[in-house]
Design a protein around this motif. Structure first.
Motif, PDB file in Angstrom:
ATOM      1  N   ARG A 164     -36.794  -3.156   3.723  1.00  0.00           N
ATOM      2  CA  ARG A 164     -36.716  -2.195   2.612  1.00  0.00           C
ATOM      3  C   ARG A 164     -36.627  -2.926   1.275  1.00  0.00           C
ATOM      4  O   ARG A 164     -37.284  -2.537   0.299  1.00  0.00           O
ATOM      5  CB  ARG A 164     -35.522  -1.264   2.813  1.00  0.00           C
ATOM      6  N   GLU A 186     -26.482   5.355  16.966  1.00  0.00           N
ATOM      7  CA  GLU A 186     -26.080   6.140  15.803  1.00  0.00           C
ATOM      8  C   GLU A 186     -25.920   5.261  14.565  1.00  0.00           C
ATOM      9  O   GLU A 186     -26.263   5.681  13.449  1.00  0.00           O
ATOM     10  CB  GLU A 186     -24.786   6.898  16.117  1.00  0.00           C
ATOM     11  N   LEU A 189     -29.412   4.583  13.260  1.00  0.00           N
ATOM     12  CA  LEU A 189     -29.973   5.775  12.620  1.00  0.00           C
ATOM     13  C   LEU A 189     -29.373   5.973  11.233  1.00  0.00           C
ATOM     14  O   LEU A 189     -30.079   6.343  10.288  1.00  0.00           O
ATOM     15  CB  LEU A 189     -29.739   7.012  13.490  1.00  0.00           C
ATOM     16  N   ARG A 190     -28.071   5.730  11.091  1.00  0.00           N
ATOM     17  CA  ARG A 190     -27.435   5.859   9.774  1.00  0.00           C
ATOM     18  C   ARG A 190     -27.994   4.831   8.803  1.00  0.00           C
ATOM     19  O   ARG A 190     -28.304   5.146   7.644  1.00  0.00           O
ATOM     20  CB  ARG A 190     -25.918   5.696   9.889  1.00  0.00           C
ATOM     21  N   SER A 192     -30.871   3.419   8.946  1.00  0.00           N
ATOM     22  CA  SER A 192     -32.259   3.807   8.667  1.00  0.00           C
ATOM     23  C   SER A 192     -32.311   4.891   7.598  1.00  0.00           C
ATOM     24  O   SER A 192     -33.144   4.842   6.682  1.00  0.00           O
ATOM     25  CB  SER A 192     -32.929   4.307   9.956  1.00  0.00           C
ATOM     26  N   ALA A 193     -31.434   5.884   7.734  1.00  0.00           N
ATOM     27  CA  ALA A 193     -31.397   6.961   6.743  1.00  0.00           C
ATOM     28  C   ALA A 193     -31.013   6.423   5.369  1.00  0.00           C
ATOM     29  O   ALA A 193     -31.597   6.803   4.347  1.00  0.00           O
ATOM     30  CB  ALA A 193     -30.423   8.048   7.193  1.00  0.00           C
ATOM     31  N   GLU A 194     -30.032   5.520   5.329  1.00  0.00           N
ATOM     32  CA  GLU A 194     -29.605   4.928   4.054  1.00  0.00           C
ATOM     33  C   GLU A 194     -30.752   4.148   3.402  1.00  0.00           C
ATOM     34  O   GLU A 194     -30.850   4.093   2.167  1.00  0.00           O
ATOM     35  CB  GLU A 194     -28.421   3.991   4.289  1.00  0.00           C
ATOM     36  N   GLY A 196     -33.796   4.939   3.531  1.00  0.00           N
ATOM     37  CA  GLY A 196     -34.890   5.829   3.183  1.00  0.00           C
ATOM     38  C   GLY A 196     -36.039   5.817   4.172  1.00  0.00           C
ATOM     39  O   GLY A 196     -37.182   6.143   3.813  1.00  0.00           O
ATOM     40  N   ASP A 216     -26.344  13.676  15.859  1.00  0.00           N
ATOM     41  CA  ASP A 216     -26.998  14.107  14.635  1.00  0.00           C
ATOM     42  C   ASP A 216     -28.302  13.335  14.433  1.00  0.00           C
ATOM     43  O   ASP A 216     -28.418  12.152  14.797  1.00  0.00           O
ATOM     44  CB  ASP A 216     -26.088  13.857  13.425  1.00  0.00           C
ATOM     45  N   HIS A 217     -29.278  13.997  13.842  1.00  0.00           N
ATOM     46  CA  HIS A 217     -30.549  13.370  13.486  1.00  0.00           C
ATOM     47  C   HIS A 217     -30.617  13.275  11.960  1.00  0.00           C
ATOM     48  O   HIS A 217     -31.097  14.201  11.304  1.00  0.00           O
ATOM     49  CB  HIS A 217     -31.720  14.195  14.006  1.00  0.00           C
ATOM     50  N   PRO A 218     -30.137  12.182  11.379  1.00  0.00           N
ATOM     51  CA  PRO A 218     -30.180  12.065   9.912  1.00  0.00           C
ATOM     52  C   PRO A 218     -31.590  11.826   9.377  1.00  0.00           C
ATOM     53  O   PRO A 218     -31.796  11.816   8.160  1.00  0.00           O
ATOM     54  CB  PRO A 218     -29.272  10.862   9.646  1.00  0.00           C
ATOM     55  N   LEU A 219     -32.542  11.630  10.262  1.00  0.00           N
ATOM     56  CA  LEU A 219     -33.958  11.505   9.920  1.00  0.00           C
ATOM     57  C   LEU A 219     -34.768  11.891  11.147  1.00  0.00           C
ATOM     58  O   LEU A 219     -34.207  12.119  12.225  1.00  0.00           O
ATOM     59  CB  LEU A 219     -34.309  10.089   9.457  1.00  0.00           C
TER      60      LEU A 219
END
Length: 327
Positions: A164, A186, A189-190, A192-194, A196, A216-219
């Motif tokens: 990134r 998890e 995934l967090r 990855s979401a951070e 973007g 949870d699916h943050p993305l």
């Protein structure tokens, strides 16, 4: 002249090394199927995939076993019942579509009722490696609109953040190829979401992905190895937000069309993906990808040489095939 079927195997060197969580390779081993009738030939290409129990020999044998049916004039509909989903049927199915187009003078796109196909933005793959090496690859391709980044280790946070930072403006897809342990899922995934990230592909092994239904699916989370044909879709709705359609999994364009319609009906986002193959393998998928959310058809960009003629690529755009290539 009666219809005939020819099988050709070929090896196309990869520019460098293509590495995912399951290993690395330096060439794309492909099989072409050529169906000829009255001097007109239709072509299709497939890429056998060991993850699905396929080898060059087994796929060639499947095509050879279907040869009498093809030469007797089997229809596309009957082919779906005569051969199972997979690489072998893909090569035959796409060759028959190409033959139909060349015999009729009507493109596959027109036969399917598509509007004039347009250029599409495709992902470009960054192979798995150490964070600094992946960052260097990403920096060299930071001007591309979409990067597909191979991950799949127990500690990918440094890889995600390094890529990134090296490509701050590119949209990013992560592909774990079933490689993330449940213990770190998890967390990854967090991260990855951070960072973007737009989508994570197949984080857990196929058949061992129940955890995706309760976290949870943050993305967006996309199924690849977990989904092969339309019959797989309904069982995945509680775990995945998107699916990856590849013609080598569905067994050709005919089933891929069915799968795409069903996936849209069920509310899945769609990625149109590929194995590492030549422009001949990508061409049918370009037509199928005209209205999907994510396009990953960069196979020829990863090769040291492609078929001639090939697809036209300009930066991150892949153009529809010319009739001289396919369809």
């Amino acid at each position: 002249m009666p219809r005939s079927l020819e099988i050709r195997t070929d090896s196309f060197p990869i520019a460098g090394t293509f590495t995912i969580s399951r290993g690395a390779k330096t060439s794309a081993e492909v099989i072409a199927c050529i169906v000829t009738e009255n001097g007109v030939s239709g072509w299709g290409e497939c890429v056998p995939y060991r993850r699905y129990g396929e080898t060059m020999e087994s796929v060639a044998a499947q095509i050879e076993a279907a040869k009498p049916l093809v030469e007797a004039g089997i229809s596309l509909a009957d082919l779906q019942r005569a051969m199972p989903p997979g690489a072998a049927r893909n090569a035959v199915d796409c060759a028959l579509w190409d033959l139909r187009a060349k015999q009729s003078g009507t493109s596959v796109a027109a036969t399917l009722g598509l509007s004039e196909p347009r250029p599409l933005t495709t992902a470009y793959t960054i192979s798995l490696g150490e964070p600094d090496v992946m960052a260097e690859q990403a920096r060299a391709n930071a001007g591309r609109a979409l990067l597909k980044v191979k991950v799949g280790t127990g500690d990918d946070e440094s890889r995600i953040r390094a890529v990134r930072a090296a490509a701050p403006d590119a949209a990013i897809i992560l592909d774990a190829n079933e490689g993330w342990p449940e213990a770190t899922l998890e967390h990854h995934l967090r991260v990855s979401a951070e960072a973007g990230v737009a989508l994570v592909e197949q984080p857990l092994p196929a058949g061992k992905d129940e955890m995706l239904a309760v976290i949870d699916h943050p993305l967006l989370i996309c199924a690849d190895e977990s989904v092969h044909h339309a019959g797989d879709l309904a069982s995945l709705r509680d775990r995945y937000d998107a699916i990856n359609i590849k013609l080598d999994k569905t067994g050709g364009l005919t089933e891929a069309l069915v799968m795409k319609r069903e996936a849209q009906r069920l509310g899945f986002k769609i990625m149109l993906g590929c194995m590492v193959g030549t422009s001949l393998a990508m061409a049918p998928a370009v037509l199928l990808a005209q209205d999907v959310e994510f396009v990953d058809l960069d196979g020829p960009l990863l090769l040291a040489r492609d078929r001639e003629p090939g697809l036209r690529y300009t930066a991150s755009l892949v153009w529809p095939p010319e009739a001289s290539l396919w369809g």
